[in-house]
Design an enzyme around this catalytic site. Sequence first.
Site, PDB file in Angstrom:
ATOM      1  N   LYS A   1      13.052  28.718  74.673  1.00 48.75           N
ATOM      2  CA  LYS A   1      12.208  28.117  75.620  1.00 48.75           C
ATOM      3  C   LYS A   1      12.789  28.052  77.045  1.00 48.75           C
ATOM      4  O   LYS A   1      14.052  28.399  77.287  1.00 48.75           O
ATOM      5  CB  LYS A   1      12.421  26.675  75.039  1.00 48.75           C
ATOM      6  CG  LYS A   1      11.542  26.415  73.936  1.00 48.75           C
ATOM      7  CD  LYS A   1      11.360  24.979  73.565  1.00 48.75           C
ATOM      8  CE  LYS A   1      10.007  24.721  72.644  1.00 48.75           C
ATOM      9  NZ  LYS A   1       9.890  23.361  72.165  1.00 48.75           N
TER      10      LYS A   1
ATOM     11  N   ARG B   1      13.581  24.560  64.358  1.00 47.24           N
ATOM     12  CA  ARG B   1      12.469  25.461  64.368  1.00 47.24           C
ATOM     13  C   ARG B   1      12.774  26.681  65.397  1.00 47.24           C
ATOM     14  O   ARG B   1      13.060  26.276  66.627  1.00 47.24           O
ATOM     15  CB  ARG B   1      11.411  24.307  64.906  1.00 47.24           C
ATOM     16  CG  ARG B   1      10.036  25.310  64.965  1.00 47.24           C
ATOM     17  CD  ARG B   1       9.005  24.436  65.314  1.00 47.24           C
ATOM     18  NE  ARG B   1       7.695  25.174  65.360  1.00 47.24           N
ATOM     19  CZ  ARG B   1       7.183  25.947  66.529  1.00 47.24           C
ATOM     20  NH1 ARG B   1       7.955  26.057  67.512  1.00 47.24           N
ATOM     21  NH2 ARG B   1       5.895  26.407  66.154  1.00 47.24           N
TER      22      ARG B   1
END
Length: 280
Positions: A223, A258
């Site tokens: 991210k 995740r």
Amino acid sequence: MSGAPRALDCRGRPLSLGGAAALFGILNLSPDSFYDGGRVGGPEAALEQGRRLAREGAAAIDVGGQSTRPGHAEVSAAEETARVRPVVEALAAELEIPVSVDTYKPEVAWAALAAGAHLLNDVRGFQGDPAMAQVAAEFGCPVILMHWEAGFAAAPGDPLPRLGRYFARSLELARAAGVPAGRIILDPGIGFAKTGEQSLEIMARLGELRSLGCPLMLGASMKSVIGRALGLPEPADRLEGTLATTVLAVSQGVECLRVHDVQANLRAARMAEAVLKFRR
């Protein structure tokens, strides 16, 4: 890891929690996903990607057909269903591990669960559409409830109490719909309506969310918070930063991660767990 090991019943598929971190392999079917948009291709390529994630040691596969990156293009429930349903159905029939569907649309959730999905991953934490809680109750499936709150980035002060208040609302919606707390995993939503500083602070204090009484998931893989911290604008360059967040999460007892790269993250998690056995 936190607490005694237990198996979460995912519609007949066990998901081990509390003994070693369970890694969810990300399978994005949307062409505009921030990291791997358009890479997977058609259903057969998606199925092969799911197989690869399972071979690498994924405890579950998380299938999504709607990008949630900043500035993402909304797609209809019909289009999202057309993307995810055949892949979910094929993976659920072939693999022995649970298959999760990542959606905030009740129509998509219902179709995927009817096709054989075992978990529901709602990035709006039941607060986008209350019908999501009804779908989860109808199918008796575990759910991942994520924090995504408009205006959060602009709110001053300590972010953790605000996360707690949001999750309290999500848990109440679950309770009212008949979804027991024992089926719920909470995800603080790194990068969703948050500043980079807020995301970093939340990752530093993940253990404080243990007071909510549910297993935790961290989804920080590749991210932008990692890109900003390391000066890496390209998501493909953020693996090492992702591995650092995995180790930090494991050290704080986070049960689920995740990730895009299962093999590398699994090795990092297991090494951290091997060391942490000697923590006093």
